[in-house]
Enzyme design. Structure first.
Site, PDB file in Angstrom:
ATOM      1  N   GLY A 177      -0.547  -0.016  -7.597  1.00 32.16           N
ATOM      2  CA  GLY A 177       0.986  -0.021  -7.877  1.00 32.16           C
ATOM      3  C   GLY A 177       1.471  -1.950  -6.870  1.00 32.16           C
ATOM      4  CB  SER A 178       4.030  -3.721  -7.020  1.00 32.46           C
ATOM      5  OG  SER A 178       4.790  -3.397  -6.288  1.00 32.46           O
ATOM      6  N   GLY A 235       2.235  -2.153  -1.590  1.00 32.45           N
ATOM      7  CA  GLY A 235       0.858  -2.292  -1.199  1.00 32.45           C
ATOM      8  C   GLY A 235       1.628  -2.368   0.269  1.00 32.45           C
ATOM      9  CD  GLU A 242      -6.259  -1.236 -10.319  1.00 36.49           C
ATOM     10  OE1 GLU A 242      -5.504  -2.188 -10.617  1.00 36.49           O
ATOM     11  OE2 GLU A 242      -6.557  -0.227  -9.554  1.00 36.49           O
ATOM     12  CB  CYS A 246      -4.486  -3.210 -12.812  1.00 39.03           C
ATOM     13  SG  CYS A 246      -3.003  -2.486 -12.345  1.00 39.03           S
TER      14      CYS A 246
END
Length: 463
Positions: free
Chosen positions: A208-209, A213, A230, A264
């Site tokens: 995610g963002s 994180g 990630e 991503c």
């Protein structure tokens, strides 16, 4: 009772709605996971592979259903839905194929009078928190290897793609997976954070963002559990003067605009040798102009809506700010009738005369826009490619392998491509540096993050 809604970007309707699990349900679910994991870990790796293979077979058999549901949940054109299944199948079958070798004990070598080994033990219950943009592939990056390693898995999927978790559950149920080994759960953000800090989770795999994180790290504080994070990228491409330009243009357009740029590892910024700058920009603009933006249920559509209107408006604002600061836009968006402020439908855009003072070249766009900067040398390109808070992938387009081999070690990313982009080879480690996160998935190395070493040191002779 609170619920989570999946709002379709196709028409703004509520496509699915599910109740949020309450505290009692969460407690019962994790009790089942812990109980099931102990028995699951006693099976051989080969037995676990058999279950996972059957689950992959079941997902492949659902391809048509999956493709249609992805249209409604996240806007991907129906013509591209099968690609998600092909991707999950490639990754899952590769990890299954290397599981026994990867998970076998390590032999440290012979030592007279001793029997020694290092086994790879499962961590316990792993929680995967998966995103909506490639919802099956990103989830199964951790789910399949975690199960193969002897862990139980609980999957919480993004609100936009609630049904993906249900399809994965269907597949494991059809495979006859023992009850409790794989489960899915619907939670809001607060309940997710509370669960991570509860002591019930032995590892979190999150995609995610960067903000997400950081929330994972905060929630896990004091638990001493590993986190696989990630967190996205602002992935650069470098086009050298010797590149095969027609191939490069086609490759970069797909890398920038596929899935409406919502990947991503999509190409978000391009550095090109000054001698071919104008030709590259013109080619990319022509490629962008040729996309068909429309209803993703129409087989002729190859560019669907972004995940929600606010996401599209963010990218529109990045473009507007860049143009106001001197950038030049090369795609005539007036030819795309659905591209309007407040709409999730957005046309591709190619910008030149951009700088790193502009958000569109530094902040993750996650949309169908790419900026192009001319450079005079490899050294200038390397410096600009590394001028980012992110470090997921980078691509080099050249016919000179030696040049790519010289440049690649200098790039601050987890993966370096040559003459390709936006792809995960499951035989290679998927990882990143800087704000892209930490940890590793896929490849034989991916199992290391999902296990812990245990040493056996037996003295066989007491003479």
């Amino acid at each position: 009772m609170s619920t989570i809604q999946s709002i379709s970007p196709v028409d703004g309707s509520v496509y699915a709605e599910r109740p949020v699990a309450d505290a009692e349900q969460v407690t019962a679910l994790f009790a089942r996971s812990k109980l099931a994991q102990h028995a699951w870990a006693q099976l051989s790796v080969a037995e676990r592979c058999t279950y996972c293979t059957a689950a992959v077979d079941a997902m492949v058999a659902m391809t048509d259903r999956i493709a249609e549901e992805l249209v409604w949940q996240m806007g991907r054109p129906i013509s591209q839905g099968a690609g998600e299944v092909r991707g999950l199948e490639e990754r899952a079958r590769y990890m299954i194929s290397v599981a026994e070798e990867s998970l076998c004990p390590v032999d440290p070598g012979e030592k007279p009078g001793f029997a020694r080994k290092i086994s790879k033990e499962p961590l316990g219950v792993i929680m995967t928190i998966a995103p909506w943009n490639f919802p099956f592939m990103t989830a199964l990056n951790s789910v399949i290897p975690a199960l193969l390693a002897g862990n139980a898995v609980v999957l919480k999927h993004a609100a936009n793609t609630l049904l993906v978790a249900e399809r994965i559950q269907d597949a494991f149920d059809q495979a006859g997976l023992p009850e409790g080994v794989f489960q899915h759960i619907v939670l809001d953000h607060d309940a997710t954070s509370e669960l991570i800090g509860s002591g019930n989770v032995d590892m979190v795999c999150f995609t995610g963002s960067v903000g997400g994180g950081k929330a994972m790290e905060k929630a896990a504080a004091g638990q001493f559990i590993p986190l696989g994070l990630e967190l996205g990228g602002k992935d650069p491409a470098y086009v050298r003067a010797d590149a095969n330009l027609p191939y490069t243009i086609e490759n970069l357009a797909d890398g920038a605009f596929f899935n409406s740029g919502q990947s991503c590892c999509s190409i978000e910024r391009i550095y090109v040798h000054e001698s071919i700058h104008d030709e590259l920009v013109a080619g990319l603009a022509a490629a962008g102009q040729a996309y068909v933006l429309g209803n993703p249920l129409d087989a002729a559509t190859n560019l669907g809506p972004m995940i929600k209107p606010a996401a599209a408006d963010f990218v529109r604002q990045q473009i507007a700010d860049a143009v106001a600061a001197g950038a030049q836009a090369h795609v005539d968006t007036s030819q795309f009738e659905l591209d309007q402020p407040g709409s999730a439908y957005m046309a591709p855009q190619v910008l030149s005369n951009v700088t790193h003072e502009m958000s569109v070249m530094t902040d993750e766009s996650f949309g169908p826009v790419v900026g192009v900067i001319k450079v005079a040398s490899d050294e200038e390109a390397i410096a600009l490619m590394n001028d980012s808070e992110f470090g997921l992938t980078a691509g080099i387009w050249t016919e000179d392998l030696a040049a790519a081999e010289r440049i690649a070690p200098q790039l601050e990313t987890g993966t370096v491509f040559m003459n390709r982009c936006d792809y995960l080879d499951p035989a290679l480690a998927w990882t990143g540096v800087k704000d892209t996160g930490r940890g590793c998935s896929l490849s034989t190395l991916g199992f290391d993050a999902l296990t812990r070493p245990k040493s056996f040191h037996f003295k066989t002779s007491t003479d």
